[in-house]
Enzyme design. Structure first.
Site, PDB file in Angstrom:
ATOM      1  N   HIS A  36       4.445   4.370  -9.006  1.00 33.90           N
ATOM      2  CA  HIS A  36       3.209   4.035  -8.588  1.00 33.90           C
ATOM      3  C   HIS A  36       2.060   4.122 -10.096  1.00 33.90           C
ATOM      4  O   HIS A  36       2.273   5.362 -11.053  1.00 33.90           O
ATOM      5  CB  HIS A  36       2.821   5.409  -7.725  1.00 33.90           C
ATOM      6  CG  HIS A  36       1.391   3.941  -7.340  1.00 33.90           C
ATOM      7  ND1 HIS A  36       0.743   2.807  -6.517  1.00 33.90           N
ATOM      8  CD2 HIS A  36       0.275   5.014  -7.278  1.00 33.90           C
ATOM      9  CE1 HIS A  36       0.395   2.991  -6.206  1.00 33.90           C
ATOM     10  NE2 HIS A  36      -1.106   3.638  -6.550  1.00 33.90           N
ATOM     11  N   ASP A  53      -3.947   4.066   6.118  1.00 32.01           N
ATOM     12  CA  ASP A  53      -4.503   4.112   4.753  1.00 32.01           C
ATOM     13  C   ASP A  53      -4.947   2.424   4.354  1.00 32.01           C
ATOM     14  O   ASP A  53      -5.863   1.840   3.377  1.00 32.01           O
ATOM     15  CB  ASP A  53      -3.688   3.948   3.536  1.00 32.01           C
ATOM     16  CG  ASP A  53      -3.786   3.980   2.085  1.00 32.01           C
ATOM     17  OD1 ASP A  53      -4.589   5.391   1.816  1.00 32.01           O
ATOM     18  OD2 ASP A  53      -3.515   3.504   1.565  1.00 32.01           O
ATOM     19  N   ARG A  89     -12.521   1.616   0.960  1.00 28.10           N
ATOM     20  CA  ARG A  89     -12.678   1.876  -0.472  1.00 28.10           C
ATOM     21  C   ARG A  89     -13.673   1.297  -1.277  1.00 28.10           C
ATOM     22  O   ARG A  89     -14.283   2.112  -2.947  1.00 28.10           O
ATOM     23  CB  ARG A  89     -11.592   3.056  -1.273  1.00 28.10           C
ATOM     24  CG  ARG A  89     -11.636   4.405   0.000  1.00 28.10           C
ATOM     25  CD  ARG A  89     -10.905   5.229  -0.311  1.00 28.10           C
ATOM     26  NE  ARG A  89     -10.197   5.536  -2.050  1.00 28.10           N
ATOM     27  CZ  ARG A  89      -8.527   5.566  -2.235  1.00 28.10           C
ATOM     28  NH1 ARG A  89      -7.878   4.642  -1.932  1.00 28.10           N
ATOM     29  NH2 ARG A  89      -8.812   5.561  -3.715  1.00 28.10           N
ATOM     30  N   SER A 108      -4.672   8.584  -0.453  1.00 27.39           N
ATOM     31  CA  SER A 108      -3.723   6.957  -0.414  1.00 27.39           C
ATOM     32  C   SER A 108      -2.122   6.530  -0.895  1.00 27.39           C
ATOM     33  O   SER A 108      -1.687   6.077  -0.493  1.00 27.39           O
ATOM     34  CB  SER A 108      -5.096   5.865  -1.055  1.00 27.39           C
ATOM     35  OG  SER A 108      -4.468   5.082  -0.945  1.00 27.39           O
ATOM     36  N   LYS A 145       1.524   6.398   1.090  1.00 23.39           N
ATOM     37  CA  LYS A 145       2.090   5.304   1.120  1.00 23.39           C
ATOM     38  C   LYS A 145       3.121   5.431   0.604  1.00 23.39           C
ATOM     39  O   LYS A 145       4.509   4.924   1.108  1.00 23.39           O
ATOM     40  CB  LYS A 145       1.296   3.761  -0.224  1.00 23.39           C
ATOM     41  CG  LYS A 145       0.495   3.673   0.571  1.00 23.39           C
ATOM     42  CD  LYS A 145       0.157   2.523   0.374  1.00 23.39           C
ATOM     43  CE  LYS A 145      -0.986   2.887  -0.925  1.00 23.39           C
ATOM     44  NZ  LYS A 145      -2.245   3.261  -1.062  1.00 23.39           N
TER      45      LYS A 145
END
Length: 440
Positions: free
Chosen positions: A88, A167, A174, A189, A193
């Site tokens: 990520h 989320d 956001r 967040s 996930k």
């Protein structure tokens, strides 16, 4: 189900507004109530701003993450014949790394369940880029994800509605309330996930610099440490690389235009920095997955990564034979003088791409897949007066003036030779592409 009258939002908002600590019960309650629609968007927006301004401590962040994770199911990836590992990125300008990376790692024998998101602020979302490919499907069932990981070894798709649904709502809110750049909110967040997708190992690419959400190395280290701790606590092998985001990654920023560049990388070409970061992250992911006998760089030259990418796109209904369309309205910025491109700042390029239509200014807004910026002369390269420096693409000509304005002042041509490694940004030298590695 929690008692809907156990807490109230005005009190929770006031607690955080005044710098207090939210109780575990309050966090569980508000996430559950918000997920089921029992709390108004305006109240959660107020809380997000309070958190942005006041922060959350590690206990609150852990509880926040766990509550989001508990708001839905967890994907079961047990039983796959390949080890699972994901990556990520915290987001940056021109950050298309996920597109070639998943194919490289899968070509080396791992399964990569890349459950991605859409654009936040000035950074492009992987799904927005991927959807520039004709026919592509990004909404897959959990069973389809498992099957594709078994058959192909790679998938890039949206998190299913059942995975961390809280989320999804918070992420969109956001994006439009100026609360993206919050370490506890980012950590919660991302990790909710990633934990929900069921991967056994995770590598985090935490961007640092003017074009990233984390402007300083101290902020980036804090975020990376928080996420590594969260992952490790949930039994996921987790590490993080701090990488530079002062200048755009590669020579493109947008959607279809970044897919084009990713295909160049998979074909054995592409910008050096995109290739270098792809290979570095792939090595980190393979190590986390326990694969130590494969060379990820070789997959870009022998065609195996491209084969995996094509198989992945085909499995998701995409058709790479259909040309990727760029915006029909174009504007080119020409070099005013001879010299060397001394600097290109990531943020102005990202804002320009966003203003061209590559990003969103409100939830659910449709992005333009053809919108974006091509960089013709990158930092450290020679420039001749009158030649193209940047080309801007959009399908909405009215967007061009604001995008050009965003780009003004975001680049500089210096007279005479300039060594990119020694180029100055104020009082600090340009950072190396990979700054540091963090793990437990």
């Amino acid at each position: 189900m929690a008692n809907p009258y156990a807490f109230d939002m005005p009190s929770i908002i006031a607690t955080k507004r005044d710098g207090g600590e939210l109780s575990l019960g309050a966090i569980d309650w508000l996430i559950e109530e918000y997920t089921r629609g029992g709390i108004g968007e305006e109240q959660v927006a107020a809380l997000l701003m309070a958190i942005y301004l006041r922060g959350m401590n590690s206990t609150e962040t852990t509880a926040w993450t766990a509550a989001i994770l508990a708001s839905g199911e967890r994907l079961d990836l047990s039983g796959l014949s390949r080890p699972t590992v994901d990556k990520h990125s915290t987001g940056g300008v021109g950050d298309k790394i996920s597109l070639p990376l998943v194919a490289v790692v899968a070509a080396c024998g791992a399964a990569v369940p890349q459950l991605s998101g859409r654009g936040l602020g000035h950074t492009g979302g992987t799904l927005d880029k991927l959807e520039a490919i004709a026919g592509i499907r990004v909404d897959l069932t959990n069973e389809q994800i498992r099957q594709q990981l078994s058959d192909v070894g790679a998938v890039i798709c949206a998190a299913g509605a059942s995975l961390a649904p809280a989320d999804r709502k918070l992420y969109a809110l956001r994006d439009i309330t100026g609360t993206v750049e919050s370490i506890p909110l980012i950590a919660g967040s991302i990790m909710s996930k990633k934990l929900a997708e069921g991967t056994a190992a995770l590598v985090l690419d935490v961007k640092v610099g003017a074009g990233a959400f984390m402007k300083s190395e101290q902020q980036a280290r804090e975020l990376a440490a928080a996420m590594v701790d969260l992952g490790t606590a949930h039994g996921v092998v987790t590490s993080a690389l701090l990488t530079a985001m002062d200048t755009p990654l590669g020579a493109t920023a947008g959607n279809a235009i970044e897919v084009q560049e990713s295909l160049d990388v998979l074909a054995g070409g592409g910008p050096d920095d995109v290739v270098a970061l792809t290979v570095a992250l792939a090595r980190e992911m393979l190590a986390a997955a326990g694969i130590d006998d494969k060379d990820p760089a070789a997959t870009l030259t022998d065609g195996t990564a491209m084969d995996v990418f094509r198989a992945m796109i085909r499995a998701q209904g995409g058709d790479l034979s259909v040309p990727l369309n760029l915006g029909q309205c174009q504007e080119t910025v020409l070099a005013p003088v001879d010299g060397v491109m001394h600097r290109i700042d990531a943020m102005p390029v990202g804002i320009a791409a966003w203003r061209l239509g590559a990003g969103r200014s409100r939830p659910g807004e449709t992005v333009q897949h053809g919108a974006g910026v091509r960089i013709h002369r990158r930092q450290g390269e020679p420039v001749v007066a009158g030649e193209p420096l940047f080309t801007l693409y959009t399908d909405t000509p009215e967007r061009l003036p604001a995008a050009l304005t965003a780009l003004e002042g975001g680049w500089e041509i210096a007279a005479g030779p300039t060594d990119e490694r020694l180029a100055r940004r104020g009082d600090s030298t340009v950072r190396p592409l990979i700054i540091d590695r963090l793990s437990v």
